[in-house]
Design an enzyme around this catalytic site. Structure first.
Site, PDB file in Angstrom:
ATOM      1  CD  GLU A  57      -8.948  -0.989   3.955  1.00 40.52           C
ATOM      2  OE1 GLU A  57      -9.124  -0.305   2.937  1.00 40.52           O
ATOM      3  OE2 GLU A  57      -8.527  -0.529   5.040  1.00 40.52           O
ATOM      4  CG  HIS A  95     -13.363   2.476   6.545  1.00 38.86           C
ATOM      5  ND1 HIS A  95     -12.652   1.298   6.534  1.00 38.86           N
ATOM      6  CD2 HIS A  95     -12.434   3.457   6.646  1.00 38.86           C
ATOM      7  CE1 HIS A  95     -11.362   1.557   6.626  1.00 38.86           C
ATOM      8  NE2 HIS A  95     -11.205   2.870   6.695  1.00 38.86           N
ATOM      9  CG  LEU A  96     -16.757   5.438  11.287  1.00 31.12           C
ATOM     10  CD1 LEU A  96     -17.530   5.551  12.592  1.00 31.12           C
ATOM     11  CD2 LEU A  96     -17.232   6.477  10.278  1.00 31.12           C
ATOM     12  CG  HIS A 156     -12.597   3.961   2.907  1.00 30.23           C
ATOM     13  ND1 HIS A 156     -13.255   5.075   3.394  1.00 30.23           N
ATOM     14  CD2 HIS A 156     -11.279   4.200   3.115  1.00 30.23           C
ATOM     15  CE1 HIS A 156     -12.379   5.931   3.890  1.00 30.23           C
ATOM     16  NE2 HIS A 156     -11.169   5.419   3.721  1.00 30.23           N
ATOM     17  CB  ILE A 189     -12.954   6.211  14.583  1.00 31.89           C
ATOM     18  CG1 ILE A 189     -11.811   7.226  14.547  1.00 31.89           C
ATOM     19  CG2 ILE A 189     -14.121   6.748  15.410  1.00 31.89           C
ATOM     20  CD1 ILE A 189     -12.169   8.543  13.870  1.00 31.89           C
ATOM     21  CG  ASP A 240      -5.386  10.398  17.870  1.00 31.92           C
ATOM     22  OD1 ASP A 240      -6.371   9.852  18.409  1.00 31.92           O
ATOM     23  OD2 ASP A 240      -4.300   9.824  17.710  1.00 31.92           O
ATOM     24  CB  CYS A 241     -10.978   9.791  17.280  1.00 33.14           C
ATOM     25  SG  CYS A 241     -12.671   9.749  17.879  1.00 33.14           S
ATOM     26  NE  ARG A 242      -5.549   7.109  19.490  1.00 31.82           N
ATOM     27  CZ  ARG A 242      -4.445   6.552  19.016  1.00 31.82           C
ATOM     28  NH1 ARG A 242      -4.048   5.388  19.500  1.00 31.82           N
ATOM     29  NH2 ARG A 242      -3.735   7.134  18.069  1.00 31.82           N
ATOM     30  CG  ASN A 273      -1.876   1.148   1.266  1.00 29.17           C
ATOM     31  OD1 ASN A 273      -1.802   2.070   0.449  1.00 29.17           O
ATOM     32  ND2 ASN A 273      -2.791   1.127   2.220  1.00 29.17           N
ATOM     33  NE  ARG A 278      -9.354  12.818   3.901  1.00 33.66           N
ATOM     34  CZ  ARG A 278      -9.339  11.546   3.508  1.00 33.66           C
ATOM     35  NH1 ARG A 278     -10.100  11.161   2.517  1.00 33.66           N
ATOM     36  NH2 ARG A 278      -8.562  10.672   4.121  1.00 33.66           N
ATOM     37  CD  GLU A 299     -11.455  -2.285  13.302  1.00 32.29           C
ATOM     38  OE1 GLU A 299     -10.491  -2.676  14.001  1.00 32.29           O
ATOM     39  OE2 GLU A 299     -11.430  -2.279  12.059  1.00 32.29           O
ATOM     40  CG  ASN A 300      -9.862   0.721  18.395  1.00 33.14           C
ATOM     41  OD1 ASN A 300      -9.858  -0.398  18.872  1.00 33.14           O
ATOM     42  ND2 ASN A 300      -9.116   1.046  17.354  1.00 33.14           N
ATOM     43  NE  ARG A 316      -6.048   1.890  -0.229  1.00 33.90           N
ATOM     44  CZ  ARG A 316      -6.047   3.036   0.428  1.00 33.90           C
ATOM     45  NH1 ARG A 316      -4.928   3.500   0.949  1.00 33.90           N
ATOM     46  NH2 ARG A 316      -7.145   3.734   0.561  1.00 33.90           N
TER      47      ARG A 316
END
Length: 399
Positions: free
Chosen positions: A384, A206-207, A178, A330, A281-283, A10, A239, A332-333, A89
């Site tokens: 993927e 898909h996040l 995706h 995101i 970063d979402c965390r 990839n 984005r 998944e977690n 990919r």
């Protein structure tokens, strides 16, 4: 064929993600990342037999050097003799490709032609293909396209309300991305829910730093949130997602922005980062919101509201929703984001199970709604790389 090991590549503009995967057993024998290619202090990080290693490259070393180093690594680990193909990919396949393809001169030319639709991605993908073709000249090279899964969309879903000439002459339309992830997790969900061979209406989310959702009806993509480029649709890490197109003229005429500045603004300075003014970063966003940071909380609220609204709208192309699938870093977690989204969709019949939602973190698969919830919501970790490996091995075997 005695072996089914595939080298998956990839290739990004300054990075190269790689793995060697057994396409039959799904066992990952080697995985790693070459990063900061063409910049200062490039390096290769890889994991083999449970141990992590780092190999330094010379300053300015780029993709060809990284792949040559990868070749030496694969040989030193005695993995080269087991390889049957190299799977690449490729982000944008345009309308040329509805499935993965063995790379020929004709396929290469089509990928080059499509580069104008993905100027940040396809040229980098081509670099990886060229370097790998030289380094692994005896192996079949296979291109797996992010856009291919969405080629089953009907014109009412993929056309913009623009002069039709722009589509006929310049292929301006919605393509979606995706695709390998949406394909994989929707198929897994159909198996998990016992819907194989039956009618199914699945929304996959898909996040990650990039985000998209897909309406999958009976295993086929009928609509998706991304468009001509990966900028359209949901709020993402950096984005903007959907905006009023009139913003372009305002930024140019009133604020003296250039086209390049607008592109940077929308792709790299917006989304969670732009709203929170903290991070993409979402965390970090979740931690700051929990500590009372107003803009971090606002970023989460906007992200979840827009996501829930788009998911609900996909009941139209599907004719209802059987299940919602969360995946990606995101998806998944983040139990926080899943809870906010599912609760906003309760009017559709979703009933969140808080304990199941908390349990479905850190790569754990499972349903996160109550047994009597209709529709269901679940978490399915994406893979993927496995899809790429399986497609590459299949095409190689047909030679």
């Amino acid at each position: 064929m005695s072996s089914s090991h595939v080298l998956v590549l990839n290739c990004g503009s300054s990075s190269l993600k790689f793995a060697i995967i057994d396409s039959n057993s799904a066992i990952e024998h080697l995985s790693g990342l070459a990063e900061r290619l063409g910049e200062a202090s490039p390096q290769i990080k890889y994991k083999f037999n449970g141990k992590k290693h780092t190999v330094a490259l010379a300053n300015g070393d780029a993709h060809e050097v990284a792949i040559n180093q990868l070749v030496e690594l694969v040989k030193s680990l005695k993995l080269d003799q087991q390889l049957v193909a190299v799977g690449h990919r490729v982000v944008h396949g345009g309308e040329h490709f509805t499935h993965s393809a063995l790379i020929t001169d004709t396929v290469l030319e089509a990928i080059k032609q499509t580069a104008t639709l993905a100027p940040l991605h396809n040229p980098a993908n081509l670099l990886g293909i060229t370097a790998a073709s030289d380094a692994f000249s005896t192996l079949p090279q296979v291109a797996v396209f992010d856009t291919a899964f969405h080629q089953t969309m009907e014109p009412q879903a993929f056309l913009y309300a623009l002069p039709y000439e722009l589509y006929k002459k310049h292929s301006i339309r919605r393509y979606g991305f995706h695709g390998t992830s949406h394909y994989y997790v929707s198929a897994q969900a159909i198996d998990l829910l016992g819907l194989k061979g039956k009618p199914s209406k699945i929304v996959t989310a898909h996040l990650g730093n990039g985000c998209s959702i897909c309406a999958v009806k009976d295993g086929k993509s009928v609509d998706t949130s991304m468009g001509l480029t990966p900028l359209e649709g949901l709020v993402m890490g950096t984005r903007s997602g959907d905006i009023d197109p009139g913003l372009f003229a305002y930024l140019v005429n009133q604020l003296n922005y250039t086209a390049s500045q607008i592109d940077t603004l929308l792709n790299k300075e917006s989304g969670l980062l732009g709203i929170s003014e903290l991070s993409n970063d979402c965390r970090t966003i979740e931690e700051s919101a929990a500590e009372g940071h107003t803009q971090a909380q606002l970023a989460l609220d906007i992200f979840c509201f827009r996501l829930a609204k788009q998911i609900a709208s996909f009941a139209v192309p599907l004719g209802g929703i059987d299940a919602l699938v969360f995946t990606g870093g995101i998806g998944e977690n983040s139990d926080v984001i899943r809870a906010k989204v599912v609760n906003q969709l309760s009017f559709l019949g979703f009933k969140l199970n808080n304990e199941s939602n908390l349990a479905a973190r850190f790569g754990n698969e499972g349903v996160i709604t109550d047994q009597d919830s209709t529709p269901l919501a679940l978490v399915v970790p994406t893979n993927e790389e496995l899809v790429i490996a399986q497609d590459a091995a299949k095409l190689a075997e047909e030679l």
